[in-house]
Design a protein around this motif. Structure first.
Motif, PDB file in Angstrom:
ATOM      1  N   ALA A  75       0.780  -1.238   0.117  1.00  0.00           N
ATOM      2  CA  ALA A  75       0.011  -0.046  -0.127  1.00  0.00           C
ATOM      3  C   ALA A  75       0.969   1.471  -0.089  1.00  0.00           C
ATOM      4  N   LYS A  76       0.127   2.281  -0.620  1.00  0.00           N
ATOM      5  CA  LYS A  76       0.902   3.536  -0.471  1.00  0.00           C
ATOM      6  C   LYS A  76       1.279   4.119   0.970  1.00  0.00           C
ATOM      7  N   THR A  77       1.846   4.782   1.366  1.00  0.00           N
ATOM      8  CA  THR A  77       2.297   5.503   2.784  1.00  0.00           C
ATOM      9  C   THR A  77       1.168   6.132   3.163  1.00  0.00           C
ATOM     10  N   GLU A  78       0.304   6.571   2.365  1.00  0.00           N
ATOM     11  CA  GLU A  78      -0.870   7.524   2.794  1.00  0.00           C
ATOM     12  C   GLU A  78      -1.667   6.873   3.589  1.00  0.00           C
ATOM     13  N   VAL A  79      -1.698   5.377   3.270  1.00  0.00           N
ATOM     14  CA  VAL A  79      -2.817   4.759   3.881  1.00  0.00           C
ATOM     15  C   VAL A  79      -2.502   4.698   5.534  1.00  0.00           C
ATOM     16  N   ARG A  80      -1.301   4.726   5.924  1.00  0.00           N
ATOM     17  CA  ARG A  80      -0.809   4.592   7.405  1.00  0.00           C
ATOM     18  C   ARG A  80      -1.880   5.675   8.094  1.00  0.00           C
ATOM     19  N   ARG A  81      -2.125   6.969   7.361  1.00  0.00           N
ATOM     20  CA  ARG A  81      -2.764   8.058   8.034  1.00  0.00           C
ATOM     21  C   ARG A  81      -4.525   7.992   8.047  1.00  0.00           C
ATOM     22  N   TRP A  82      -4.971   6.716   7.310  1.00  0.00           N
ATOM     23  CA  TRP A  82      -6.423   6.550   7.467  1.00  0.00           C
ATOM     24  C   TRP A  82      -6.747   6.299   8.852  1.00  0.00           C
ATOM     25  N   PRO A  83      -7.816   6.656   9.335  1.00  0.00           N
ATOM     26  CA  PRO A  83      -8.401   6.486  10.606  1.00  0.00           C
ATOM     27  C   PRO A  83      -8.723   5.145  10.981  1.00  0.00           C
ATOM     28  N   VAL A  84      -8.188   4.383  11.907  1.00  0.00           N
ATOM     29  CA  VAL A  84      -8.630   3.044  12.130  1.00  0.00           C
ATOM     30  C   VAL A  84      -7.997   2.217  11.256  1.00  0.00           C
ATOM     31  N   ALA A  85      -8.123   2.125   9.898  1.00  0.00           N
ATOM     32  CA  ALA A  85      -7.963   1.371   9.082  1.00  0.00           C
ATOM     33  C   ALA A  85      -6.283   1.444   8.805  1.00  0.00           C
ATOM     34  N   GLY A  86      -5.773   2.641   8.860  1.00  0.00           N
ATOM     35  CA  GLY A  86      -4.240   2.820   8.770  1.00  0.00           C
ATOM     36  C   GLY A  86      -3.534   1.959  10.188  1.00  0.00           C
ATOM     37  N   ALA A  87      -4.104   1.865  11.263  1.00  0.00           N
ATOM     38  CA  ALA A  87      -3.318   1.367  12.263  1.00  0.00           C
ATOM     39  C   ALA A  87      -3.573  -0.141  12.046  1.00  0.00           C
ATOM     40  N   LEU A  88      -4.583  -0.521  11.574  1.00  0.00           N
ATOM     41  CA  LEU A  88      -4.850  -1.978  11.297  1.00  0.00           C
ATOM     42  C   LEU A  88      -4.024  -2.558  10.296  1.00  0.00           C
ATOM     43  N   ALA A  89      -3.628  -1.707   9.118  1.00  0.00           N
ATOM     44  CA  ALA A  89      -2.818  -2.187   8.089  1.00  0.00           C
ATOM     45  C   ALA A  89      -1.475  -2.152   8.550  1.00  0.00           C
ATOM     46  N   ALA A  90      -0.870  -1.250   9.486  1.00  0.00           N
ATOM     47  CA  ALA A  90       0.477  -1.278   9.872  1.00  0.00           C
ATOM     48  C   ALA A  90       0.686  -2.488  10.750  1.00  0.00           C
ATOM     49  N   ARG A  91      -0.302  -2.852  11.716  1.00  0.00           N
ATOM     50  CA  ARG A  91      -0.169  -3.954  12.571  1.00  0.00           C
ATOM     51  C   ARG A  91      -0.218  -5.346  11.799  1.00  0.00           C
ATOM     52  N   GLY A  92      -0.875  -5.292  10.571  1.00  0.00           N
ATOM     53  CA  GLY A  92      -1.124  -6.387  10.019  1.00  0.00           C
ATOM     54  C   GLY A  92       0.031  -6.918   9.145  1.00  0.00           C
ATOM     55  N   GLY A  93       0.864  -6.074   9.076  1.00  0.00           N
ATOM     56  CA  GLY A  93       2.431  -6.349   8.346  1.00  0.00           C
ATOM     57  C   GLY A  93       2.399  -5.584   6.694  1.00  0.00           C
ATOM     58  N   THR A  94       1.266  -4.872   6.597  1.00  0.00           N
ATOM     59  CA  THR A  94       1.220  -4.077   5.357  1.00  0.00           C
ATOM     60  C   THR A  94       2.694  -3.795   5.092  1.00  0.00           C
ATOM     61  N   LEU A  95       3.199  -3.607   3.623  1.00  0.00           N
ATOM     62  CA  LEU A  95       4.378  -3.524   3.216  1.00  0.00           C
ATOM     63  C   LEU A  95       4.042  -2.045   2.724  1.00  0.00           C
ATOM     64  N   PHE A  96       4.418  -0.903   2.927  1.00  0.00           N
ATOM     65  CA  PHE A  96       4.408   0.387   2.477  1.00  0.00           C
ATOM     66  C   PHE A  96       5.219   0.826   1.392  1.00  0.00           C
ATOM     67  N   ILE A  97       4.660   1.425   0.421  1.00  0.00           N
ATOM     68  CA  ILE A  97       5.631   1.887  -0.647  1.00  0.00           C
ATOM     69  C   ILE A  97       5.439   3.626  -0.739  1.00  0.00           C
ATOM     70  N   ASP A  98       6.764   4.323  -0.628  1.00  0.00           N
ATOM     71  CA  ASP A  98       6.663   5.671  -0.882  1.00  0.00           C
ATOM     72  C   ASP A  98       6.539   6.066  -2.230  1.00  0.00           C
ATOM     73  N   ARG A  99       5.619   6.512  -2.736  1.00  0.00           N
ATOM     74  CA  ARG A  99       5.681   6.786  -4.291  1.00  0.00           C
ATOM     75  C   ARG A  99       6.177   8.148  -4.703  1.00  0.00           C
ATOM     76  N   ASP A 100       6.573   8.860  -3.606  1.00  0.00           N
ATOM     77  CA  ASP A 100       7.206  10.175  -3.916  1.00  0.00           C
ATOM     78  C   ASP A 100       8.781   9.835  -3.984  1.00  0.00           C
ATOM     79  N   ARG A 101       9.408   8.667  -3.667  1.00  0.00           N
ATOM     80  CA  ARG A 101      10.669   8.523  -3.749  1.00  0.00           C
ATOM     81  C   ARG A 101      11.033   7.331  -4.398  1.00  0.00           C
ATOM     82  N   LEU A 102      11.276   7.818  -5.840  1.00  0.00           N
ATOM     83  CA  LEU A 102      11.619   6.878  -6.788  1.00  0.00           C
ATOM     84  C   LEU A 102      12.849   6.003  -6.397  1.00  0.00           C
ATOM     85  N   ARG A 103      13.916   6.559  -5.846  1.00  0.00           N
ATOM     86  CA  ARG A 103      15.215   5.864  -5.330  1.00  0.00           C
ATOM     87  C   ARG A 103      14.589   4.880  -4.323  1.00  0.00           C
TER      88      ARG A 103
END
Length: 271
Positions: free
Chosen positions: A111-139
């Motif tokens: 998921a994109k890093t913005e998902v971390r900031r979603w209410p409730v679902a963001g915390a659930l995603a982080a705790r569930g082992g979501t792999l976050f991709i920073d789409r603003d950083r190509l490197r």
């Protein structure tokens, strides 16, 4: 925001069907639906500390009922997801796609890093082992691909939406290639999934779409107040490792509107 980021032409004004007038009696029903969704989400957060000890069947049941609690019937048809390392890919229309894809097989979401900031679902995603991709950083992309490949080698399923952006469902975007490099590096199969939404009368609908400048709350309310929504999930046969010469060919063959019709080895219906 980087110019290379994938975008879709879909917007709420141009693509999303405007709901008919919401009757007063529909409002309490919608509130009850959203309350049920929140209760299920909080239940999932409460179970995250036990993590891997939760049976996969219970996770799948929970994911289906996240969608069902919002008032959407769920229909899953097609090939069974194999065990072991697997890249699960699907087209992306709505926030509903996330629990729907997990209902096929519990997986670590990309998921994109913005998902971390979603209410409730963001915390659930982080705790569930979501792999976050920073789409603003190509490197940072090679490191992300390496982390995905590492999870796949360890036998995990990773779920991704390679379009990189949500589309309304009447049109689709091309699958981006980067995530498929992880499947090639890890030597695991790729399983395409096609997600669509229709009304009980059979007409395709864009009401669940979450596109453009749409807000999460507006999309949630649109789904909760809708009547007769059905989510259809077609699980295609896995593409075995070694069947595509490179990530470009693999991404093209994995697009669910390019692949052959599923073998219908099993059917699941949640009414």
């Amino acid at each position: 925001m980087s110019a290379w980021l994938p975008t879709a032409p879909c917007t709420p004004r141009a693509c999303v069907e405007k709901p008919s007038a919401v009757r007063a009696r529909a409002v309490p029903r919608a509130v009850l639906r959203l309350t049920a969704v929140l209760l299920l989400l909080f239940g999932g957060i409460a179970l995250t500390p036990v993590g891997a000890r939760v049976p996969a069947s219970l996770v799948q049941w929970w994911c289906r009922w996240i969608v069902r609690a919002a008032g959407v019937r769920v229909r899953i048809t097609g090939a069974a997801a194999p065990t072991g390392g697997l890249l699960l890919v699907a087209n992306h229309i709505s926030w509903l796609d996330i629990p729907l894809l997990a209902a096929v097989r519990p997986a670590r979401m990309l998921a994109k890093t913005e998902v971390r900031r979603w209410p409730v679902a963001g915390a659930l995603a982080a705790r569930g082992g979501t792999l976050f991709i920073d789409r603003d950083r190509l490197r940072a992309l090679p490191d992300t691909v390496a982390r995905i490949a590492g999870a796949l080698r360890e036998g995990a399923a990773v779920a991704a939406f390679p379009e990189g952006s949500t589309w309304c469902g009447r049109a689709q975007g091309p699958f981006r290639r980067a995530v498929f490099q992880a499947a090639l590096d890890a030597g695991v199969p790729v399983q395409p999934v096609r997600i669509g939404y229709r009304l009980s009368g059979g007409t395709a609908t864009t009401a669940p779409a979450y596109v453009g400048e749409d807000t999460l709350m507006a999309s949630l309310w649109r789904v909760a107040t809708a009547r007769g929504l059905i989510a259809e999930v077609e699980v295609r046969d896995p593409i075995p490792p070694g069947s595509s010469p490179d990530r470009r060919a693999l991404a093209h063959s994995a697009q669910p509107w390019q692949t052959a019709a599923p073998a219908w080895t099993h059917k699941v219906l949640v009414a």
